[in-house]
Write a protein that holds these residues in place. Structure first.
Motif, mmCIF file in Angstrom:
data_model
loop_
_atom_site.group_PDB
_atom_site.id
_atom_site.type_symbol
_atom_site.label_atom_id
_atom_site.label_comp_id
_atom_site.label_asym_id
_atom_site.label_seq_id
_atom_site.Cartn_x
_atom_site.Cartn_y
_atom_site.Cartn_z
ATOM 1 N N ALA A 95 27.043 5.344 28.727
ATOM 2 C CA ALA A 95 26.714 4.148 28.640
ATOM 3 C C ALA A 95 27.475 3.353 29.904
ATOM 4 N N ILE A 96 27.056 2.059 30.358
ATOM 5 C CA ILE A 96 27.838 1.209 31.066
ATOM 6 C C ILE A 96 28.413 0.030 30.786
ATOM 7 N N GLU A 97 29.362 -0.439 31.171
ATOM 8 C CA GLU A 97 29.882 -1.811 30.884
ATOM 9 C C GLU A 97 30.870 -2.284 31.971
ATOM 10 N N ILE A 98 30.556 -3.668 32.417
ATOM 11 C CA ILE A 98 31.245 -4.331 33.603
ATOM 12 C C ILE A 98 32.100 -5.450 32.955
ATOM 13 N N SER A 99 33.351 -5.510 33.300
ATOM 14 C CA SER A 99 34.206 -6.358 33.216
ATOM 15 C C SER A 99 34.645 -7.181 34.620
ATOM 16 N N ASN A 100 34.219 -8.352 34.505
ATOM 17 C CA ASN A 100 34.099 -9.138 36.008
ATOM 18 C C ASN A 100 35.645 -10.050 35.831
ATOM 19 N N LYS A 101 36.638 -9.585 36.654
ATOM 20 C CA LYS A 101 37.862 -10.264 36.924
ATOM 21 C C LYS A 101 37.836 -10.732 38.291
ATOM 22 N N SER A 102 36.866 -10.571 38.930
ATOM 23 C CA SER A 102 37.025 -11.092 40.524
ATOM 24 C C SER A 102 37.021 -12.403 40.673
ATOM 25 N N GLY A 103 36.937 -13.158 39.759
ATOM 26 C CA GLY A 103 36.645 -14.764 40.193
ATOM 27 C C GLY A 103 35.664 -15.148 40.664
ATOM 28 N N PHE B 49 29.131 9.548 27.135
ATOM 29 C CA PHE B 49 30.185 8.908 27.922
ATOM 30 C C PHE B 49 30.292 7.433 27.915
ATOM 31 N N TYR B 50 31.208 6.699 27.783
ATOM 32 C CA TYR B 50 31.125 5.168 28.245
ATOM 33 C C TYR B 50 32.090 5.008 29.452
ATOM 34 N N LEU B 51 31.282 4.394 30.399
ATOM 35 C CA LEU B 51 32.290 3.914 31.489
ATOM 36 C C LEU B 51 32.396 2.543 31.528
ATOM 37 N N VAL C 47 21.144 7.311 31.379
ATOM 38 C CA VAL C 47 21.940 6.129 31.407
ATOM 39 C C VAL C 47 21.422 5.259 30.264
ATOM 40 N N ALA C 48 22.458 4.789 29.354
ATOM 41 C CA ALA C 48 21.925 3.832 28.388
ATOM 42 C C ALA C 48 21.459 2.519 28.743
ATOM 43 N N PRO C 49 20.423 2.011 28.280
ATOM 44 C CA PRO C 49 20.014 0.663 28.825
ATOM 45 C C PRO C 49 21.102 -0.391 28.575
ATOM 46 N N LYS C 50 20.993 -1.450 29.387
ATOM 47 C CA LYS C 50 22.006 -2.545 29.272
ATOM 48 C C LYS C 50 21.780 -3.187 27.736
ATOM 49 N N GLY C 51 22.928 -3.456 27.121
ATOM 50 C CA GLY C 51 22.980 -4.264 25.837
ATOM 51 C C GLY C 51 22.645 -3.189 24.597
ATOM 52 N N GLU C 52 22.613 -1.878 24.793
ATOM 53 C CA GLU C 52 22.619 -0.851 23.879
ATOM 54 C C GLU C 52 23.837 -1.164 22.895
ATOM 55 N N THR C 53 23.576 -1.139 21.636
ATOM 56 C CA THR C 53 24.796 -1.178 20.707
ATOM 57 C C THR C 53 25.185 0.205 20.451
ATOM 58 N N VAL D 118 37.757 2.040 36.929
ATOM 59 C CA VAL D 118 36.940 2.688 36.177
ATOM 60 C C VAL D 118 37.755 3.523 34.929
ATOM 61 N N SER D 119 37.386 3.259 33.735
ATOM 62 C CA SER D 119 37.832 3.886 32.657
ATOM 63 C C SER D 119 36.834 4.889 31.900
ATOM 64 N N MET D 120 37.017 6.037 31.600
ATOM 65 C CA MET D 120 36.101 7.134 31.140
ATOM 66 C C MET D 120 36.394 7.485 29.600
ATOM 67 N N TRP D 121 35.456 7.012 28.726
ATOM 68 C CA TRP D 121 35.710 7.221 27.255
ATOM 69 C C TRP D 121 34.630 8.119 26.819
#
Length: 270
Positions: A139-147, A195-197, A173-179, A217-220
């Protein structure tokens, strides 16, 4: 005086496009390409211009590409639709959705639908479901701190990560928005490791004539989300004294690809 052949015109335009970034600013290049797309008599030149606009990353490229969906040549329309999908701008999605119901040419309609699907899923085509040979589910998640706007960063980073993950056999890869609940259901009873990135895009740094980009990138584990580690690729491009969004995009993509490569190595060692 003889006019140059269409083939020679196309070659000259291609050569100009390959050299352009070192000679003019991005907005001038976009204006030139937009003019070629709108009025050049050779459909091959218009097609080339559409593809170059799609690779430009420039917001201003969306309108001429949208206008080109009404071109008289099907090849140009296919190129424009594909370019809008690659460009990844929200305005491109809106015009593709308007063009789709009125388009009659099968090849053009198919590309419009493909680009709509890619943009609707955040810039990356919907990943295939896990197969019989799938060992790892990510599963992928993006955190945007770029401004920078979320609409610019999230699709770019997600698409790069997804493509790199799926480049190795045995990965899904899990689809975007998967709970989390949906993830548990998919993994339940299957011999897959989850895994969750989480990719955190830091602000670009312009200093001493250079551009530096970091993506952490943190790996969980997944879906339990127990932290396994973190990697933070850092890339620097020299000769970039002022803001250059296209260069930022290139470095972001390279950063996450490096991070996923490290992830692949860690998983292989488990």
């Amino acid at each position: 005086m003889r006019r140059p052949s269409p083939a020679l015109v196309l070659l000259l335009v291609t050569l100009v496009l390959s050299l352009w970034p070192t000679r003019l600013h991005a907005n001038q290049r976009t204006s030139y390409l937009a003019a070629q797309l709108k009025s050049n008599e050779d459909y091959r030149v218009r097609t080339q211009a559409a593809l170059a606009l799609g690779a430009s990353g420039d917001d201003a490229a969306a309108k001429p590409l949208c206008d080109a969906l009404a071109d008289s040549n099907a090849s140009v329309k296919v190129a424009a639709a594909a370019a809008l999908g690659k460009l990844g701008k929200p305005s491109g999605l809106a015009c593709l959705q308007r063009a789709e119901p009125r388009e009659q040419t099968p090849s053009v309609k198919a590309q419009i639908k493909k680009s709509i699907a890619a943009l609707s899923s955040g810039g990356a085509a919907a990943p295939p479901p896990p197969g019989a040979d799938t060992k790892y589910y990510v599963a992928i998640e993006i955190s945007n701190k770029s401004g920078r706007p979320e609409s610019e960063i999230e699709p770019l980073v997600r698409a790069a990560m997804q493509a790199k993950i799926l480049s190795r056999a045995g990965y899904a890869v899990a689809p975007k928005g998967e709970t989390v609940a949906q993830g548990k259901k998919i993994l339940k009873g299957k011999k897959m490791q989850g895994f969750y990135l989480l990719a955190t895009v830091e602000p670009a740094i312009y200093q001493n004539g250079n551009l530096t980009q970091v993506v952490r990138v943190s790996m969980w584990t997944y879906p339990a989300k127990a932290l396994q580690g973190e990697f933070a690729p850092k890339l620097t491009q020299s000769g970039t004294p002022k803001k250059d969004v296209q260069s930022e995009n290139v470095l972001m993509k390279m950063c996450v690809e490096n991070a996923v490569e490290t992830f692949h190595k860690i998983v292989a060692s488990l």
